[in-house]
Design a protein around this motif. Sequence first.
Motif, PDB file in Angstrom:
ATOM      1  N   HIS A 195       0.354  -7.606   7.561  1.00 37.61           N
ATOM      2  CA  HIS A 195      -0.281  -7.727   6.132  1.00 37.61           C
ATOM      3  C   HIS A 195       0.574  -6.601   5.324  1.00 37.61           C
ATOM      4  CE1 HIS A 195      -1.374 -11.675   8.197  1.00 37.61           C
ATOM      5  NE2 HIS A 195      -1.574 -11.150   8.959  1.00 37.61           N
ATOM      6  N   LEU A 196       0.737  -6.556   4.356  1.00 37.49           N
ATOM      7  CA  LEU A 196       0.984  -6.294   2.902  1.00 37.49           C
ATOM      8  C   LEU A 196       0.642  -6.887   1.913  1.00 37.49           C
ATOM      9  CD1 LEU A 196       4.319  -3.658   4.104  1.00 37.49           C
ATOM     10  CD2 LEU A 196       2.432  -3.363   4.264  1.00 37.49           C
ATOM     11  N   LEU A 197      -0.841  -5.510   1.400  1.00 39.80           N
ATOM     12  CA  LEU A 197      -1.386  -7.269  -0.009  1.00 39.80           C
ATOM     13  C   LEU A 197      -0.956  -6.364  -1.200  1.00 39.80           C
ATOM     14  CD1 LEU A 197      -5.379  -7.383   1.468  1.00 39.80           C
ATOM     15  CD2 LEU A 197      -3.003  -8.449   2.211  1.00 39.80           C
ATOM     16  N   MET A 198      -0.917  -5.048  -1.463  1.00 31.93           N
ATOM     17  CA  MET A 198      -1.024  -4.415  -2.316  1.00 31.93           C
ATOM     18  C   MET A 198      -0.079  -3.575  -2.448  1.00 31.93           C
ATOM     19  SD  MET A 198      -4.191  -2.597  -1.498  1.00 31.93           S
ATOM     20  CE  MET A 198      -5.016  -1.690  -3.470  1.00 31.93           C
ATOM     21  N   LEU A 199       1.645  -3.552  -2.480  1.00 29.82           N
ATOM     22  CA  LEU A 199       2.839  -2.610  -2.356  1.00 29.82           C
ATOM     23  C   LEU A 199       3.017  -3.141  -3.585  1.00 29.82           C
ATOM     24  CD1 LEU A 199       4.506  -2.584   0.600  1.00 29.82           C
ATOM     25  CD2 LEU A 199       3.505  -0.657  -1.022  1.00 29.82           C
ATOM     26  N   LEU A 214       0.892  -2.658  -6.325  1.00 29.20           N
ATOM     27  CA  LEU A 214      -0.198  -1.497  -7.018  1.00 29.20           C
ATOM     28  C   LEU A 214       1.469  -0.964  -7.182  1.00 29.20           C
ATOM     29  CD1 LEU A 214      -2.392  -0.504  -3.387  1.00 29.20           C
ATOM     30  CD2 LEU A 214      -2.724  -0.258  -5.869  1.00 29.20           C
TER      31      LEU A 214
END
Lengths: 379, 104
Positions: free
Chosen positions: B13-17, B20
């Motif tokens: 799970h990559l939430l912020m790439l 951000l």
Amino acid sequence: MIRAVSVPRPNWAACLESAGVTFHSEDGPYWREESCYAFTATEIAELEQATMDLHQMCLTIVDDVIARDRFDLLRIPPACRPTIRASWEQQLPSVYGRFDLRYDGKSPPVLLEYNADTPTTLIEASVAQWYWLEATHPGMDQFNTVHEKLLARWEAIHQAFPGPLHFTGVFDSLEDAQTLTYLMDTAHQAGFDTTPIAIENIGWDLRTRSFVDQWQRPITRLFKLYPWEWLAADPFGPLLLQTFPLVIEPAWKMILNNKGLLAFLWERFPGHPNLLPAFLTPEPFGDTYVKKPLMSREGKNVEIVTSGSTTVSPGPYGREGWVYQAFAPLPDFDGWHPVIGSWVIGNAPAGIGIRETEGLVTDYTERFVPHYFDPRHSE
Amino acid sequence: MQNSQMKRSQSIHLLMLGVLNLALSGLPHLHSLSDKPMLYYVEEECRQDTRAEGCPGVGGGGPGETKPPPCEGPSCPEEKAITDGVVRGGFGHSAGHYGGGALG
């Protein structure tokens, strides 16, 4: 261990960018998936065990350097030593490190050096090559639990040190910015309130005598993708060493990131199968050895001396001193020389990433090549 | 070694790439390495007039030796770098010297 041909994904660039590897072609072709490395399960087990053993040996060296006050040999500035000692005594947490190993599948993996303070190639080794595996070799496995172990490590640190966590580094560097972003992502998922701040924007509040961020909020916990020796040498270095916020990686990593570690390891564990002979002087080697600066990065200023002939990698490092290591050339696979980057997250081996070069020094010309192993094949 | 130690049990799970990356593009760069942080001006003044104790680099010298802390107070040239009681630009110099980024 073999270097195999692999069919690139038609949308490989988009896949990488969605995973955060936006720098796949920044300085030439960095990510290459028309080839890959294939291992047996036995070989992966050997790499995992070597990584665990090296990690344990390294912790012994930290203890030894501090107990015997051997900082002078590593040219670690006196001003840094109290901070290093305190960080070790308080067991301040480490998140990660990357051992660079020479390995060919035939002889034991041996340590070339340890990037203990600011390792990169993290997103590539973690999420990028995992997505590659799922798309191209669904029946195979990969030595890769980097992502899960990062989450677990951040969760453990968050339990011990709850509160906001700032992430700093050189955001002008795309690779560093993306690595920081990925680490922030994992820390955020583990419960941290994270804030990015460019290294040059960190402020010193003259009234409170504390570090503050771009919104004047105190910085009490700081992850930095910026070497400790650079922090210490910068004008704010003495203030950092005096005020002692929680910094990750911790100050005790200055001992392990120093290439003098290689000589200390060999002195403490002579003949260990995962080590190469290394000393602080070249005399034991005669006319063939590798000369490395105590503090350097990206293969810069590494000299390979063979029978009086010297190959030098240019760079700005070396003024602190040198370590001398037995020459163990990287193996040759189809004209490429791979180095195994073996990750430690917390205190556990977590996976590998492979970079290969045409030359014998792994430098800025490196290419990241994904890997897999066959879990059914143990020989 | 167990296979469960290697193979992922769940998807990543990559939430912020994405989010951000957008946020980082809007980071307030009060100083940038390329256009000289304020403390570079201080250092320049210190080179011309070393009377101010604590000027960055003054008193340093040996290999690996750290520099003294930035001087503070109205007689110190570093007042130039102060905004609302906060001095900035005291980190990042070594990255400029060593080429930034390339960390390994």
